[in-house]
Design a protein around this motif. Sequence first.
Motif, PDB file in Angstrom:
ATOM      1  N   VAL A  64       0.863  -1.187   0.000  1.00 53.33           N
ATOM      2  CA  VAL A  64       0.000   0.000   0.000  1.00 53.33           C
ATOM      3  C   VAL A  64       0.897   1.233   0.000  1.00 53.33           C
ATOM      4  O   VAL A  64       1.711   1.414   0.906  1.00 53.33           O
ATOM      5  CB  VAL A  64      -0.928   0.023   1.241  1.00 53.33           C
ATOM      6  N   SER A  65       0.728   2.064  -1.024  1.00 49.30           N
ATOM      7  CA  SER A  65       1.542   3.278  -1.105  1.00 49.30           C
ATOM      8  C   SER A  65       0.958   4.373  -0.222  1.00 49.30           C
ATOM      9  O   SER A  65      -0.212   4.320   0.181  1.00 49.30           O
ATOM     10  CB  SER A  65       1.605   3.782  -2.549  1.00 49.30           C
ATOM     11  N   ARG A  66       1.775   5.366   0.053  1.00 50.25           N
ATOM     12  CA  ARG A  66       1.329   6.522   0.836  1.00 50.25           C
ATOM     13  C   ARG A  66       0.142   7.199   0.140  1.00 50.25           C
ATOM     14  O   ARG A  66      -0.836   7.564   0.775  1.00 50.25           O
ATOM     15  CB  ARG A  66       2.495   7.504   0.987  1.00 50.25           C
ATOM     16  N   GLU A  67       0.238   7.338  -1.171  1.00 48.29           N
ATOM     17  CA  GLU A  67      -0.822   7.986  -1.945  1.00 48.29           C
ATOM     18  C   GLU A  67      -2.129   7.194  -1.857  1.00 48.29           C
ATOM     19  O   GLU A  67      -3.208   7.772  -1.705  1.00 48.29           O
ATOM     20  CB  GLU A  67      -0.395   8.157  -3.411  1.00 48.29           C
ATOM     21  N   GLU A  68      -2.033   5.877  -1.944  1.00 52.75           N
ATOM     22  CA  GLU A  68      -3.232   5.032  -1.830  1.00 52.75           C
ATOM     23  C   GLU A  68      -3.855   5.173  -0.445  1.00 52.75           C
ATOM     24  O   GLU A  68      -5.077   5.267  -0.305  1.00 52.75           O
ATOM     25  CB  GLU A  68      -2.884   3.571  -2.102  1.00 52.75           C
ATOM     26  N   LEU A  69      -3.005   5.193   0.567  1.00 52.54           N
ATOM     27  CA  LEU A  69      -3.494   5.333   1.932  1.00 52.54           C
ATOM     28  C   LEU A  69      -4.184   6.685   2.119  1.00 52.54           C
ATOM     29  O   LEU A  69      -5.261   6.762   2.704  1.00 52.54           O
ATOM     30  CB  LEU A  69      -2.343   5.150   2.926  1.00 52.54           C
ATOM     31  N   MET A  70      -3.582   7.753   1.618  1.00 53.73           N
ATOM     32  CA  MET A  70      -4.177   9.080   1.736  1.00 53.73           C
ATOM     33  C   MET A  70      -5.519   9.142   0.997  1.00 53.73           C
ATOM     34  O   MET A  70      -6.479   9.738   1.483  1.00 53.73           O
ATOM     35  CB  MET A  70      -3.228  10.156   1.201  1.00 53.73           C
ATOM     36  N   THR A  71      -5.605   8.503  -0.153  1.00 53.72           N
ATOM     37  CA  THR A  71      -6.860   8.455  -0.906  1.00 53.72           C
ATOM     38  C   THR A  71      -7.931   7.736  -0.098  1.00 53.72           C
ATOM     39  O   THR A  71      -9.082   8.192  -0.024  1.00 53.72           O
ATOM     40  CB  THR A  71      -6.647   7.757  -2.274  1.00 53.72           C
ATOM     41  N   MET A  72      -7.553   6.621   0.534  1.00 55.69           N
ATOM     42  CA  MET A  72      -8.513   5.879   1.358  1.00 55.69           C
ATOM     43  C   MET A  72      -9.019   6.728   2.522  1.00 55.69           C
ATOM     44  O   MET A  72     -10.208   6.727   2.837  1.00 55.69           O
ATOM     45  CB  MET A  72      -7.889   4.578   1.872  1.00 55.69           C
ATOM     46  N   ILE A  73      -8.118   7.459   3.151  1.00 52.11           N
ATOM     47  CA  ILE A  73      -8.504   8.321   4.281  1.00 52.11           C
ATOM     48  C   ILE A  73      -9.483   9.383   3.798  1.00 52.11           C
ATOM     49  O   ILE A  73     -10.515   9.636   4.437  1.00 52.11           O
ATOM     50  CB  ILE A  73      -7.267   8.951   4.958  1.00 52.11           C
TER      51      ILE A  73
END
Length: 124
Positions: A109-118
């Motif tokens: 899980v990339s940082r960008e993917e995590l931020m999108t999920m949040i």
Amino acid sequence: MRVIVSTTSGVPLYEQIVEQVRAQVMSGELSAGSPLPSLRALAEELRVSLITTTRAYNELAAEGLIVNVPGKGSFVAEIDADVARAGALDRARAGIRQVVTRARASGRVSREELMTMIEEEWEL
């Protein structure tokens, strides 16, 4: 006070009680000075052990959300808005820390993917 617990959720029963009572106190659904069910009454109602309800009430008292008065029972505490906000931020940070740790450990899980999920969760 409304509390519903699930033995299949994977979340410890005392934590389920704490989370639900906390939410009711913070939303104002349970107002300052309101009496809470006795430990035994709540344990009986939820069909959990007395140890479970005691642990939940003790945690709520440690957070300053309720006051346990010997011989009288437990009551919703007067909540200071700044203290409540600080507690909410601490709990959010702990949750975020746990999510980030899991995402990093997975390596998928990339940082960008995590931020999108949040952001997506925030919009719900």
